[in-house]
Write an enzyme that holds these catalytic residues in place. Structure first.
Site, mmCIF file in Angstrom:
data_model
loop_
_atom_site.group_PDB
_atom_site.id
_atom_site.type_symbol
_atom_site.label_atom_id
_atom_site.label_comp_id
_atom_site.label_asym_id
_atom_site.label_seq_id
_atom_site.Cartn_x
_atom_site.Cartn_y
_atom_site.Cartn_z
ATOM 1 N N LYS A 27 0.856 -1.178 0.000
ATOM 2 C CA LYS A 27 0.000 0.000 0.000
ATOM 3 C C LYS A 27 0.891 1.227 0.000
ATOM 4 O O LYS A 27 1.979 1.216 0.550
ATOM 5 C CB LYS A 27 -0.910 0.029 1.233
ATOM 6 C CG LYS A 27 -1.834 -1.173 1.351
ATOM 7 C CD LYS A 27 -2.677 -1.075 2.614
ATOM 8 C CE LYS A 27 -3.586 -2.278 2.751
ATOM 9 N NZ LYS A 27 -2.836 -3.518 3.040
ATOM 10 N N GLY A 28 0.392 2.288 -0.622
ATOM 11 C CA GLY A 28 1.154 3.528 -0.655
ATOM 12 C C GLY A 28 0.234 4.718 -0.736
ATOM 13 O O GLY A 28 -0.986 4.587 -0.650
ATOM 14 N N GLY A 29 0.823 5.904 -0.909
ATOM 15 C CA GLY A 29 0.025 7.115 -0.970
ATOM 16 C C GLY A 29 -0.936 7.131 -2.143
ATOM 17 O O GLY A 29 -2.008 7.722 -2.074
ATOM 18 N N PHE A 30 -0.576 6.466 -3.267
ATOM 19 C CA PHE A 30 -1.439 6.454 -4.444
ATOM 20 C C PHE A 30 -2.574 5.462 -4.288
ATOM 21 O O PHE A 30 -3.701 5.700 -4.713
ATOM 22 C CB PHE A 30 -0.604 6.114 -5.682
ATOM 23 C CG PHE A 30 -1.391 6.106 -6.966
ATOM 24 C CD1 PHE A 30 -1.655 7.285 -7.638
ATOM 25 C CD2 PHE A 30 -1.868 4.927 -7.498
ATOM 26 C CE1 PHE A 30 -2.373 7.287 -8.822
ATOM 27 C CE2 PHE A 30 -2.593 4.903 -8.679
ATOM 28 C CZ PHE A 30 -2.844 6.098 -9.349
ATOM 29 N N VAL A 54 -1.547 -1.960 -3.914
ATOM 30 C CA VAL A 54 -0.811 -2.687 -4.948
ATOM 31 C C VAL A 54 -1.165 -4.167 -4.858
ATOM 32 O O VAL A 54 -1.109 -4.769 -3.778
ATOM 33 C CB VAL A 54 0.711 -2.498 -4.794
ATOM 34 C CG1 VAL A 54 1.444 -3.183 -5.958
ATOM 35 C CG2 VAL A 54 1.069 -1.022 -4.746
ATOM 36 N N LYS A 95 -1.095 -1.300 -9.433
ATOM 37 C CA LYS A 95 -1.283 -0.241 -8.435
ATOM 38 C C LYS A 95 -2.576 0.493 -8.759
ATOM 39 O O LYS A 95 -2.701 1.125 -9.807
ATOM 40 C CB LYS A 95 -0.090 0.712 -8.430
ATOM 41 C CG LYS A 95 -0.153 1.753 -7.321
ATOM 42 C CD LYS A 95 1.214 2.361 -7.031
ATOM 43 C CE LYS A 95 1.747 3.195 -8.145
ATOM 44 N NZ LYS A 95 2.973 3.925 -7.775
ATOM 45 N N ASP A 140 11.034 11.838 -4.955
ATOM 46 C CA ASP A 140 10.581 11.014 -3.829
ATOM 47 C C ASP A 140 11.468 9.775 -3.706
ATOM 48 O O ASP A 140 10.980 8.655 -3.587
ATOM 49 C CB ASP A 140 9.119 10.604 -4.007
ATOM 50 C CG ASP A 140 8.482 10.125 -2.698
ATOM 51 O OD1 ASP A 140 9.035 10.442 -1.620
ATOM 52 O OD2 ASP A 140 7.450 9.448 -2.755
#
Length: 841
Positions: free
Chosen positions: A505-508, A511, A525, A622
């Protein structure tokens, strides 16, 4: 005329289909389960009908050893005149629309009956979560107790399990289950500010699948708001018992209209009618006048050392015109934001809005909240209209995420409804296809989705990237349509976004691991469906990766932008992130120092190519250990280009831009001046190099204050000559001292405050390759020699200049043909074999 008839028929079908598929139409609370447990008849409460368990539309249940208790006293609401009692584990099963957030409520009242319901002790669970543990009903005798939860349901069916404790039983009077409006609670609550136990504001919250329990819902400055006055049947209680300095506040009320500009689906940060009712925004507590106004503080009981989702409600009732609001919001004693209506999407006065945070409570058992007038702007007032606080429930390892979709037993109403709905949808697609083909002569619509189409998207295969009406402005130019993958193929690849396929999982977004046609493993993603958030990052990622190819950059396989989805498909990286390989305790093997150097070199090659090999130059913006991925052979590849920027990249130029990135990796010069250069990536990469050496996060709040920031602590240890004290113990005995000296010097140069004092990424790459050669023993130096000095080299070899890395040159040349050969892998060896000197710097 035939065309008009087709259009009218299409409209009719869409309206009819909304009866079977609620997410096709506007949000409606009637698309819900309201159950009167133990009742033979339907009952009414707050103008809502709760179906009795004998009703044909009652959901499937798995009951054994159950009884019913009744008390038909007229003093009781009909909803609480019956109760279902469970003497063994029992299950309610509901048909649901997958990948939506639902409200779940349980009503408990120990009515007077032959069974003393107040002695019940039991647990309640849902797939993946134990939401009610060791529940003791002794406090349910005087008034109803309502337990409320927000859950993300990922399946077509949903189970609620009641499990009595040994020698006891369970009971429930009523159950409510209904789907919430789109984005009412954000999926995985990952896109909001996260306040740590010591009040430190971190960049994002990284939680698991969503499950929240309501703890407090306060109508600040007002009275109790009953369920019948709330569109989602919620209770709001007065805040008076929680304010710590009531002498500093006035209760204010407003009899005018609340002017909402937000639509009923989603318009955050503006508040629609489901976020909170008008009556909440028509009252507030306002700070009294002092010299510059007085602070107002609340202390709200919470579970200790636990994450909580906190929502603040604001509506300016006090200023004569919009855009005058300005005051400060504190959580614990930490400033978290300036509250102002500049962040709203309209200029309407009395237009309500809200802010969300995730807060880790401390050990006091109280959450402190303060609003403070803005002395700097000479604004004497601060206020708060409403407050909601929900506990984040963690996934339970002992409760599986049930795979109910594979169950072949479906009741008749569901079969009939699905058949009718399917026929309607097929008819819609046919009519749309014929109409568009005849009138607009465009290609037919794309494959229909397995998921319910969200109301915000309607029934469109709308593309965000090619529609000039998006909120981001003009269409994305030069988009590579050859990379487009249908939503249908992606759903096949991920088993319809099965939760078991989640790998990160990420900010966008989330996944998933997937398998496309021809058995190709990919990483998928997916942004939050229907959300406008992340569109610039989505566009940037496609624009960057569709133009470039490099051995050390993650390859973009394709993308999908159907039905307001934003999905990116990459090559699958077997070993995951560099961060995981460095200090994930679940891994059984550790990276050797030589492997770590090779990974750093690979990542540096990828970044150097971005800076110098791509047309116009690209700044990643980033760089961090979670954005460096490893394949099955531990080949490093830089990933996540959503924040990347192009621009002039010589050492005297910069791109002016708002600060974005991740705390702990941010270039302090960029943060201070908002001037982005390629040296910002160099600083971030220097932090990654320290992570590789020390195997600890860039920010670790639990450590003593001077050690929290890895970059600052690493430079301090280097300066004091104690760097070896913080090296990862698993590699400490492997490192050649000359290699360590060269590596640490490289780190120190990368982390200089002034960007002009930092090396280019090409210089960093050369130094890392040299450190690897020292480690391999290919270049011999005496331990006492200072690798930072090149005086002896300049005397012995005055005509020798430093060669660029052959691997770098070969890969830059490959930009035009879109591929990289494997011949470059060991090219640094040939570089150093040509030099045959101790040091070239």
């Amino acid at each position: 005329m035939a065309i008009q008839h087709s259009i009218l028929f299409l409209i009719f079908l869409l309206q009819f289909s909304s009866l079977q598929f609620p997410s096709l139409g506007l949000y409606n609370l009637q698309h819900s389960y309201l159950i009167s447990c133990g009742s033979d008849t339907d009952v009414q409460e707050n103008n809502n009908v709760y179906i009795g368990e004998s009703n044909p539309s009652y959901p499937k249940t798995t009951f054994t050893k159950t009884t019913v208790e009744k008390n038909e006293s007229t003093l009781l609401s009909p909803l609480y005149q019956t109760a279902r009692i469970f003497n063994s584990q029992s299950i309610y099963e509901f048909n649901t629309f997958p990948n939506n957030t639902y409200m779940v409520r349980f009503h408990f009242l120990s009515i007077s009956s032959p069974t003393d319901l107040s002695t019940a002790k039991f647990n309640v669970s849902i797939p993946g979560f134990s939401i009610l543990q060791n529940f003791d009903a002794k406090n349910t005798t005087d008034s109803p107790l309502i337990k409320e939860y927000f859950v993300k349901i990922i399946r077509k069916r949903f189970r609620i399990t009641f499990t009595p404790q040994t020698s006891s039983f369970a009971f429930v009077n009523a159950i409510e289950l209904f789907m919430l409006p789109i984005h009412f609670i954000p999926d995985d609550i990952e896109r909001f500010n996260y306040i740590s136990p010591d009040g430190q504001a971190l960049s994002t919250y990284n939680g698991g699948l969503l499950s929240l329990e309501t703890k407090h819902r306060l109508n600040v400055g007002g009275n109790n708001v009953n369920r019948e006055n709330d569109n989602l049947l919620r209770n709001w209680l007065p805040d008076d018992s929680y304010i710590t300095n009531p002498q500093n506040a006035n209760n204010r009320s407003f009899n005018g209209d609340i002017k909402r500009t937000a639509n009923d689906e989603y318009d955050g940060p503006n508040s629609n009618k489901y976020i909170a009712p008008d009556i909440v925004y028509q009252t507030a507590k306002e700070s009294k006048d002092g010299s510059n106004g007085l602070n107002i503080s609340w202390s709200v009981p919470v579970q200790k050392n636990t994450d909580h989702f906190v929502r603040f409600h604001f509506c300016d009732l006090f200023n004569p015109q919009p855009r005058l609001t300005s005051f400060l919001l504190f959580i614990y004693d930490t400033y978290v934001r300036n509250v102002n209506d500049d962040s709203r999407l309209s200029d309407e006065l009395h237009d309500p809005y809200y802010y969300d945070f995730v807060v880790r409570s401390d050990g006091t058992g109280l959450l402190k909240i303060t609003v403070k007038p803005n002395v700097t702007d000479n604004v004497p007032k601060a206020f708060l209209n409403g407050l909601e606080l929900m506990k984040v429930i963690e996934l339970s390892g002992s409760i599986p995420l049930d795979d109910l979709d594979s169950d072949s037993k479906v009741n008749l109403p569901v079969v009939v409804g699905s058949a009718v709905g399917g026929l309607v949808l097929v008819s819609v697609v046919v009519v749309v296809f014929l109409w568009i083909s005849k009138i607009r002569k465009q290609r037919p619509v794309e494959n229909s989705s397995w998921l319910p189409v969200r109301a915000a998207a309607g029934w469109s295969t709308h593309s965000r990237l090619t529609d000039g009406t998006t909120t981001q402005g003009s269409p994305l130019p030069n988009i590579n349509l050859g990379l487009k993958i249908s939503l249908y193929d992606i759903q096949l690849a991920t088993d319809n976004f099965n939760a078991e396929k989640i790998i990160g999982k990420g900010g966008f977004g989330i996944v998933y691991k997937g398998v496309l046609k021809k058995e190709k493993s990919v990483a998928v993603k997916r942004s939050e469906p229907g959300s406008g958030q992340g569109l610039p990052e989505f566009q940037a990622e496609i624009m960057v990766l569709s133009k470039i190819r490099h051995r050390h950059l993650v390859s973009l396989i394709g993308y999908c932008d159907e039905r307001f989805e934003m999905i990116l498909v990459y090559e699958y990286m077997e070993k995951g992130t560099l961060r995981d390989s460095l200090y994930n305790t679940n891994l059984t093997s550790f990276l050797s120092w030589k492997q770590r150097l090779e990974i750093c070199i690979g990542a540096a090659r990828g970044l150097h190519y971005l800076h110098k090999g791509a047309t116009g130059g690209i700044i990643h913006r980033d760089v961090k250990s979670t954005n460096i991925l490893l394949d099955e052979n531990l080949v490093a590849k830089v990933a996540d280009f959503g924040l990347s920027r192009t621009g002039p990249l010589d050492q005297h130029s910069y791109v002016s831009t708002g600060v974005k990135g991740t705390f702990g990796y941010l270039d302090p010069e960029y943060f201070r001046l908002q001037q982005l250069t390629e040296k910002s990536d160099v600083y971030s990469f220097g932090v990654v190099l320290l992570e590789v050496l020390c195997a600890r996060p860039a920010i670790e709040p639990e450590l003593p204050r001077e050690q929290v920031n890895l970059a600052e602590w690493g430079l301090f240890c280097k300066d004091k000559g104690i760097l070896e004290d913080i090296i990862d113990p698993s590699i400490k005995g492997q490192i050649d001292q000359n290699s360590l000296r060269k590596f640490s010097e490289t780190v120190e140069k990368c982390l200089q405050d002034d960007g002009s004092d930092r090396p280019s990424m090409g210089d960093v790459l050369w130094d890392l390759e040299y450190a690897l050669q020292l480690q391999r023993g290919a270049i011999h130096r005496e331990p006492h020699e200072d690798s930072s000095s090149s005086a002896s080299v300049s005397i012995q070899l005055p005509n020798v200049r430093r060669f660029p890395s052959l691997s770098t040159l070969s890969e830059i040349d490959d930009m035009s043909i879109g591929r990289v050969t494997d011949e470059s892998v060991n090219a640094e060896d040939s570089v150093f074999s040509q030099l045959k000197i101790d040091d070239a710097r």
